[in-house]
Design an enzyme around this catalytic site. Structure first.
Site, PDB file in Angstrom:
ATOM      1  N   ASN A  34       0.861  -1.187   0.000  1.00 52.03           N
ATOM      2  CA  ASN A  34       0.000   0.000   0.000  1.00 52.03           C
ATOM      3  C   ASN A  34       0.893   1.230   0.000  1.00 52.03           C
ATOM      4  OD1 ASN A  34      -1.954  -1.942   0.559  1.00 52.03           O
ATOM      5  ND2 ASN A  34      -2.994  -0.639   2.029  1.00 52.03           N
TER       6      ASN A  34
HETATM    7 CA    CA Z   1      -7.104  -2.613   3.659  1.00 49.11          CA
END
Ligand code: CA
Ligand code: CTP
Length: 223
Positions: A34
């Site tokens: 991420n």
């Molecule tokens: Ca997540």
């Protein structure tokens, strides 16, 4: 070198903060992750430390400087982060600011996958453990205060409120991370604190100011 702990309203309190992204390997040179600078988690660790807390900072591979005065544990994957968190417990409060990858590659390759013209690799994914939900739902030794973050691009309050209930944490710090807000990777944040008392909107402020306000709320809550 021993760093003298600051004295303050959180003196004697042990607080866990997770921060940064996790990296889930595809092969020895590639990973999925991420987006996360680790800035908000680091600011929070600093604020808690400055108020006297004994902070354990479990971080994935983030660019942000490590918080001085905190006990830093470096991990790479979500599985490693969960393991590190379990070692740190029990704590008085646990704050989950990490942007944990939801999936890992089911079978990471031990050797580098070579590019072949016209042949695209396909990846099989497995679900990562949800660290926040795991700790929130502990039947024994659950931290008295468990706080999650929710970075959303749509229906921020509705999504974050549902997330709080689904995971079982006490508070969720929600923010709108649509690219046009400039929050991802920036130095400011606009957050809403969601608890069983509802949603409290905070004005846009620096990430370190958000951290100090949150640390004050945590101190108040722990009494
Ligand atoms: Ca997540
Ligand atoms: N979190 C976690 N472990 C995971 C995924 C998330 O501890 N495997 C924590 C994050 O640190 C954050 C909170 O859960 O505090 C919310 O993360 P988020 O990604 O917004 O929630 P998800 O349930 O993964 O939902 P989605 O990504 O679909 O929005």
């Amino acid at each position: 070198i021993e760093t003298a702990l600051a004295e303050g309203p959180l003196t004697g309190r042990r607080i866990l903060v997770t921060s940064g992204p996790t990296h889930e390997p595809i092969d020895p040179v590639r990973y999925i992750a991420n987006r996360s600078s680790g800035a908000q988690g680091t600011a929070l660790a600093r604020a808690l430390t400055s108020m006297g807390a004994d902070v354990v900072f479990v971080t994935g591979p983030a660019d942000a400087d490590r918080p001085v005065g905190a006990h830093v544990v470096e991990v790479e994957t979500a599985a490693e982060m969960l393991e590190a968190v379990q070692v740190v417990l029990p704590v008085d409060a646990a704050i989950f600011a990490a942007a944990v990858a939801d999936w890992r590659v089911a079978t990471a390759s031990d050797s580098k996958i070579k590019k072949q013209a016209g042949a695209l690799p396909s990846l099989d994914f497995a679900e990562n453990p949800d660290i926040l939900a795991t700790v929130s739902q502990m039947t024994e030794g659950r931290p008295p205060l468990v706080v999650g973050f929710a970075a959303e691009t749509d229906d921020v309050i509705a999504n974050a409120t549902a997330k709080r209930l689904r995971k079982g944490c006490d508070w969720i710090v929600a923010n709108d991370v649509r690219p046009e807000t400039g929050i991802m990777g920036g130095s400011e944040n606009t957050v809403t604190l969601i608890s069983d008392e509802g949603a409290e909107h905070w004005p846009r402020m620096g990430k370190s100011e958000v951290a100090h306000h949150l640390a004050e709320r945590i101190a108040k809550q722990l009494g």
